[in-house]
Write a protein that holds these residues in place. Structure first.
Motif, PDB file in Angstrom:
ATOM      1  N   LEU A 214      24.396  -1.520 -14.437  1.00  0.00           N
ATOM      2  CA  LEU A 214      25.429  -0.493 -14.394  1.00  0.00           C
ATOM      3  C   LEU A 214      25.387   0.308 -15.687  1.00  0.00           C
ATOM      4  N   ARG A 215      25.774   1.591 -15.580  1.00  0.00           N
ATOM      5  CA  ARG A 215      25.785   2.451 -16.766  1.00  0.00           C
ATOM      6  C   ARG A 215      27.053   3.299 -16.740  1.00  0.00           C
ATOM      7  N   ILE A 216      27.870   3.150 -17.797  1.00  0.00           N
ATOM      8  CA  ILE A 216      29.135   3.875 -17.891  1.00  0.00           C
ATOM      9  C   ILE A 216      29.300   4.430 -19.305  1.00  0.00           C
ATOM     10  N   LYS A 217      30.251   5.358 -19.454  1.00  0.00           N
ATOM     11  CA  LYS A 217      30.591   5.891 -20.777  1.00  0.00           C
ATOM     12  C   LYS A 217      32.020   5.454 -21.123  1.00  0.00           C
ATOM     13  N   PRO A 218      32.196   4.449 -22.006  1.00  0.00           N
ATOM     14  CA  PRO A 218      33.548   4.015 -22.375  1.00  0.00           C
ATOM     15  C   PRO A 218      34.320   5.143 -23.056  1.00  0.00           C
ATOM     16  N   LEU A 219      35.610   5.227 -22.763  1.00  0.00           N
ATOM     17  CA  LEU A 219      36.487   6.234 -23.342  1.00  0.00           C
ATOM     18  C   LEU A 219      37.487   5.578 -24.281  1.00  0.00           C
ATOM     19  N   PRO A 220      38.043   6.339 -25.219  1.00  0.00           N
ATOM     20  CA  PRO A 220      38.944   5.754 -26.220  1.00  0.00           C
ATOM     21  C   PRO A 220      40.173   5.055 -25.638  1.00  0.00           C
ATOM     22  N   PRO A 227      28.554   8.770 -16.343  1.00  0.00           N
ATOM     23  CA  PRO A 227      27.644   9.745 -16.991  1.00  0.00           C
ATOM     24  C   PRO A 227      26.788  10.468 -15.953  1.00  0.00           C
ATOM     25  N   GLU A 228      26.210  11.545 -16.364  1.00  0.00           N
ATOM     26  CA  GLU A 228      25.276  12.257 -15.493  1.00  0.00           C
ATOM     27  C   GLU A 228      24.012  11.435 -15.323  1.00  0.00           C
ATOM     28  N   GLY A 229      23.439  11.512 -14.127  1.00  0.00           N
ATOM     29  CA  GLY A 229      22.127  10.928 -13.930  1.00  0.00           C
ATOM     30  C   GLY A 229      22.092   9.507 -13.441  1.00  0.00           C
ATOM     31  N   ASN A 230      23.213   8.939 -12.970  1.00  0.00           N
ATOM     32  CA  ASN A 230      23.154   7.619 -12.343  1.00  0.00           C
ATOM     33  C   ASN A 230      22.554   7.734 -10.947  1.00  0.00           C
ATOM     34  N   LEU A 231      22.421   6.622 -10.255  1.00  0.00           N
ATOM     35  CA  LEU A 231      21.681   6.601  -8.992  1.00  0.00           C
ATOM     36  C   LEU A 231      22.420   7.322  -7.865  1.00  0.00           C
ATOM     37  N   PHE A 232      23.752   7.209  -7.822  1.00  0.00           N
ATOM     38  CA  PHE A 232      24.511   7.776  -6.703  1.00  0.00           C
ATOM     39  C   PHE A 232      25.490   8.830  -7.194  1.00  0.00           C
ATOM     40  N   LYS A 234      28.823  10.974  -8.099  1.00  0.00           N
ATOM     41  CA  LYS A 234      30.042  10.509  -8.756  1.00  0.00           C
ATOM     42  C   LYS A 234      31.187  10.278  -7.778  1.00  0.00           C
ATOM     43  N   ASP A 235      31.123  10.922  -6.582  1.00  0.00           N
ATOM     44  CA  ASP A 235      32.214  10.750  -5.631  1.00  0.00           C
ATOM     45  C   ASP A 235      32.162   9.427  -4.887  1.00  0.00           C
ATOM     46  N   GLY A 236      31.115   8.635  -5.084  1.00  0.00           N
ATOM     47  CA  GLY A 236      31.028   7.330  -4.440  1.00  0.00           C
ATOM     48  C   GLY A 236      30.691   7.372  -2.971  1.00  0.00           C
ATOM     49  N   SER A 237      30.272   8.509  -2.462  1.00  0.00           N
ATOM     50  CA  SER A 237      30.025   8.640  -1.030  1.00  0.00           C
ATOM     51  C   SER A 237      28.841   7.812  -0.553  1.00  0.00           C
ATOM     52  N   LEU A 238      27.834   7.633  -1.393  1.00  0.00           N
ATOM     53  CA  LEU A 238      26.642   6.885  -1.011  1.00  0.00           C
ATOM     54  C   LEU A 238      26.588   5.488  -1.623  1.00  0.00           C
ATOM     55  N   GLY A 239      27.254   5.314  -2.717  1.00  0.00           N
ATOM     56  CA  GLY A 239      27.243   4.032  -3.401  1.00  0.00           C
ATOM     57  C   GLY A 239      28.107   4.115  -4.639  1.00  0.00           C
ATOM     58  N   PHE A 240      28.312   2.976  -5.275  1.00  0.00           N
ATOM     59  CA  PHE A 240      29.139   2.962  -6.481  1.00  0.00           C
ATOM     60  C   PHE A 240      28.482   3.837  -7.547  1.00  0.00           C
ATOM     61  N   PRO A 241      29.215   4.773  -8.107  1.00  0.00           N
ATOM     62  CA  PRO A 241      28.600   5.703  -9.061  1.00  0.00           C
ATOM     63  C   PRO A 241      28.222   5.057 -10.385  1.00  0.00           C
TER      64      PRO A 241
END
Length: 888
Positions: A214-220, A227-232, A234-241
């Motif tokens: 998994l790849r995420i950008k933690p926020l304060p 982040p941009e460029g994950n497998l699916f 961002k709306d989660g329509s095809l898989g967990f973003p």
């Protein structure tokens, strides 16, 4: 007995493109590799309890997480390790506190991230953020970023590694699928009620977090962004973003190339019966993801070699999938059916010798990926690696215990691999990172699984171009005892590869600073005290070693007293014994906690394994138990409870009474098989000899039932040796573990007596200035000792209590002379002597004779010397001696 999981230390299945295989054969190390003596290592901490991952802080303090929940901090300035927190975790199966990472801006925000199985009835794991300030973890600051549902019914695969790159946090998760009863195939059981045995519902499921990176950008605020460029999308329509990589089995160690952003990880493969390019489709892999993607499992391994579709109901195989168009039609799949094209592995290898990568070795495996090194990122670092390693990927093996430097071309394709620091011999390397000063940090898991190990620790490796740092080494006469405790510490084993360096030695013992190669220090109060040794040279180089002194608990004193001889046994002579235990802290119920073991070992002269103590079963199989522990069997079998395979004691109960069970089990160990304990296959072990497999079978069958507890004193009739030859021995061991005291854990002490046959072969001498002869004149092949004037042999610690006579088998094929029996040395007290008549004739047949002599009474154990004399001899040879016999 290695399963497809390799318990909690399995890794992942995923990689890249066919272009990687243009140069598949591993090359030998380059001849311009740096001098290995310019790498120095130091053990910063030891005795860790299942260390899983570390986070190196800006000040070079190191946070270490242990699987059972402890968070530890190595404080670089103080040169000591502290437990700073305990997380209440679920640590069953392979779960627990698995991952830790420091925020890239830790110096300002003091955020630390942990990944762990949450204790309690809810089957979830948390990725959480905490504040770490002033060496304290603030539990009130906890922010849960991700909650990942899991199953805790079946083993295995939890992964749980954390790493940052460019502000993005990567988290690896295992497939968390039933690792049992897969019938020699991949876990794709689609039958009703078997969803926990179907990886198509986890790693191949785009709407499940397991078997992924998994790849995420933690926020304060404690949340995260996609982040941009994950497998699916961002709306989660095809898989967990959050998913970057899917199709992994257990991506246990992960690294991100700091320049290319390629993601690397290892994957421990299944044990299957599916034929493949190299043996069976049971590959471990080193994987490279150049971009997000699906990396094949459970449909493909290695170079996209496919598993046939297996019907678990009919037991029939079907067609393999197309790696360019994999389809997930499982009823347990909640995500997309048409998966992205499967990506092949960069490096893969099976249990046998690899044709493509012969350097990886053979046997059980657990592949792991470390960092990629770039020299320009450490331009001013004091311990930066040589330019030679620029652009190389470091990979390592948890089971096979090697580290390799992998050379990649400018496009990231595999070129070659070579051993890195083979002399380091890290015991089960668990994590590998490079600090900002260029030093390499490694975690060693240690020898035993699921246990606290003395050889589990934190290691720092430094490279020096010019002056080489000294290597510090501590020797201590005692590490535990009651207060006050005086310890003698020595740095004399420390060394420096620069021969003319002058070394100084500085000790930090608790709050005391001392100097010198050897020191003595008295600790007056109970507690656990850190000891740090810093060895410095005149050029400013230094090395550090640490240990701990535990004060407050005295090790028990265990002795076995007897009026019998302590070295030998004889026919129809009983052996009396009494076990005495003294413990300064334990005042009651000492005797009931003494554990005794007694057995006859029919073959062998080296009884070290038996004396080290067999924790299960008969002393007869103590050496076999040690051999068993060195194999990969622990990944399938535990002693008492069912794992992937049945418990060893259950196997013993089922078969011990059956005729021919030992031979049947021995054959199965070598050839493998399945069906007797469910459908999960037992892998073959063709490298074992028939004798080894028979010993292993005998050891397992010996585990049935428990022997009655021996009394702490009594008489034993020694009859088991009769008819067994003269190479066996009786072994009596006594162990006592105290209750612990003053915060110091329980301590164990042991005593033992080994009774050997009184006929001793002369060639088994321990010291001497003679050679051994085989095949004396006119007598065939007899192993004996040729006696010459002034020659001797000796035997140590022989109990002469009740010994009246010594008998020798000799032949006077020489000038003859005197055989003297002396105590403690060649000129020691004369106990007796034998005159051996010589015979120099070349024509007369020479016969062996038995000669005997009474000896002076000596009611104790001593060293005996056999000294050979004839000052008038004109030849080198006086006579030959075959054996000696101790008579009562």
């Amino acid at each position: 007995m290695k399963t497809f999981l390799l318990t909690l230390f399995a890794a992942a299945t995923c990689l890249s493109l066919s272009a990687f295989f243009t140069k598949p054969i591993a090359k030998a190390p380059a001849n311009d590799a740096p001098d290995s003596t310019r790498f120095t290592h130091m053990t910063l901490a030891q005795g860790l309890d299942e260390p899983m991952e570390m986070a190196i802080l800006p000040n070079l303090d190191v946070v270490i997480v242990e699987r059972k929940g402890d968070v530890k901090l190595y404080v670089a300035k103080e040169k000591q390790i502290k437990t700073i927190a305990h997380i209440n975790v679920y640590s069953g199966i392979e779960d627990g506190l698995l991952g830790v990472a420091a925020d890239p801006d830790f110096g300002k925000n003091h955020w630390i991230y942990l990944y762990y199985g949450v204790a309690g009835d809810k089957n979830v794991s948390h990725l959480a953020r905490y504040d770490l300030v002033d060496q304290k973890l603030n539990f009130d600051s906890k922010k849960v970023l991700l909650e990942i549902p899991t199953q805790r019914t079946y083993c295995c695969h939890s992964a749980g590694y954390l790493t940052f790159s460019d502000g993005l946090l990567y988290l690896s998760t295992g497939d968390n699928t039933n690792a049992e009863e897969i019938e020699g195939h991949n876990p794709t059981d689609e039958r009703p009620g078997r969803q926990l045995s179907d990886d198509q519902g986890t790693t191949a499921n785009s709407k499940d977090f397991r078997g992924k990176i998994l790849r995420i950008k933690p926020l304060p605020d404690g949340t995260y962004a996609i982040p941009e460029g994950n497998l699916f999308p961002k709306d989660g329509s095809l898989g967990f973003p959050e998913i970057y990589v899917m199709g992994c089995r257990n991506p246990f160690r992960v690294s991100v190339d700091p320049k290319t952003k390629f993601v690397y990880w290892g994957d421990v493969g299944p044990d299957t019966n599916v034929p493949a390019e190299e043996g069976f489709l049971s590959y471990d892999e080193i994987n490279q993801a150049r971009k997000p993607g699906f990396f094949g499992y459970p449909y493909f391994l290695g170079n996209n070699e496919g598993f046939p579709k297996y019907d678990f109901e009919t037991k029939k195989e079907g067609p393999k999938q197309d790696p360019l168009h994999p389809i997930n039609n499982s009823p347990n799949n909640t995500g997309i059916k048409e998966l992205p094209p499967a990506q092949p592995a960069m490096i893969w290898y099976g249990k046998g010798e690899s044709k493509r990568w012969p350097m990886v070795g053979k046997g059980a495996a657990s592949a792991m990926a470390g960092p990629v090194y770039y020299s320009d990122m450490y331009r001013n670092a004091k311990y930066k690696l040589p330019e030679y390693y620029n652009g190389k990927l470091f990979i390592y093996e948890w089971i096979r215990k090697w580290i390799m430097a992998v050379t990649l071309d400018k496009d990231g394709n595999y070129v070659s691999m070579e051993p890195f620091l083979p002399h380091l011999k890290v015991i089960a390397p668990m994590d590998m990172q490079i600090a900002h000063d260029g030093a390499i940090y490694m975690l060693a898991y240690g020898t035993n699984w699921f246990a606290k190990n003395t050889d589990a620790g934190l290691i720092r490796v430094e490279y020096s171009e010019g002056n080489r740092n000294p290597i510090a080494d501590i020797k201590v006469d005692k590490t535990v005892g009651a207060a006050p405790l005086t310890v003698n510490l020595s740095a004399s084993s420390s060394r420096d590869y620069d021969q003319n360096d002058k070394l100084t030695y500085h000790w930090q013992v608790a709050d005391k600073t001392l100097t010198g190669t050897k020191i003595s220090h008295t600790i007056t109060k109970p507690g656990i005290y850190n000891v740090a040794l810093t060895v410095s040279d005149q050029a400013g180089g230094s090395g550090v070693a640490t240990t701990q002194i535990k004060v407050g608990n005295t090790p028990p004193d265990v002795t076995i007293s007897t009026t019998s001889n302590r070295s030998f046994y004889w026919d129809n002579v009983p052996f009396d014994y009494k076990v005495i235990v003294k413990d300064a802290e334990d005042k009651s119920q000492v005797e009931k906690n003494i554990k005794l073991a007694f057995d006859y070992l029919p073959i062998g002269k080296d009884f070290a394994a038996a004396l080290s103590g067999a924790s299960h079963g008969s002393l007869r199989y103590a050496a076999t138990q040690t051999f068993y522990a060195s194999l990969d069997c622990k990944s399938c079998h535990t002693m008492d409870t069912k794992s992937i395979g049945p418990a060893l004691k259950e196997i013993s109960k089922r078969y011990a009474a059956q005729t021919g069970a030992a031979e049947q089990l021995a054959q199965k160990i070598i050839k493998g098989g399945s069906g007797n304990w469910g459908s999960y296959p037992m892998p073959p072990h063709p490298d074992l000899t028939a004798a080894q497999s028979r010993d292993l079978a005998g050891y397992i069958l010996s585990l049935t039932g428990e022997k009655p507890q021996m009394a702490t004193q009594g008489n034993i009739n020694l009859t088991e040796h009769i008819g067994q030859g003269n190479t066996g021995a009786y072994v009596l061991t006594a162990d006592y573990t105290d209750k612990g005291a003053n915060g110091i854990e329980p301590l164990k002490s042991s005593a033992a007596i080994v009774l050997k046959n009184p006929l001793v072969q002369l060639e088994d001498f321990e010291k001497g200035n003679v050679s051994v002869s085989i095949g004396t004149k006119n007598n065939g092949f007899v192993t004996s000792v040729p006696a010459g004037n002034g020659k001797f042999v000796s035997f140590t610690n022989i109990d002469l209590n009740q010994i009246k006579r010594l008998k020798f088998r000799v032949v006077g094929d020489g000038d003859g002379g005197t055989l003297e029996i002396r105590e403690s040395g060649v000129d020691g007290n004369l106990l007796g002597s034998v005159n051996v008549k010589g015979n120099s004739s070349q024509d007369i047949k020479i016969d062996w004779k038995e000669l005997a002599t009474d000896i002076k009474p000596v009611n104790r154990a001593t060293d005996i010397y056999l000294v050979f004399k004839n000052p008038d001899s004109t030849k080198k040879l006086l006579f030959y001696i075959d054996w000696m016999y101790f008579e009562r």
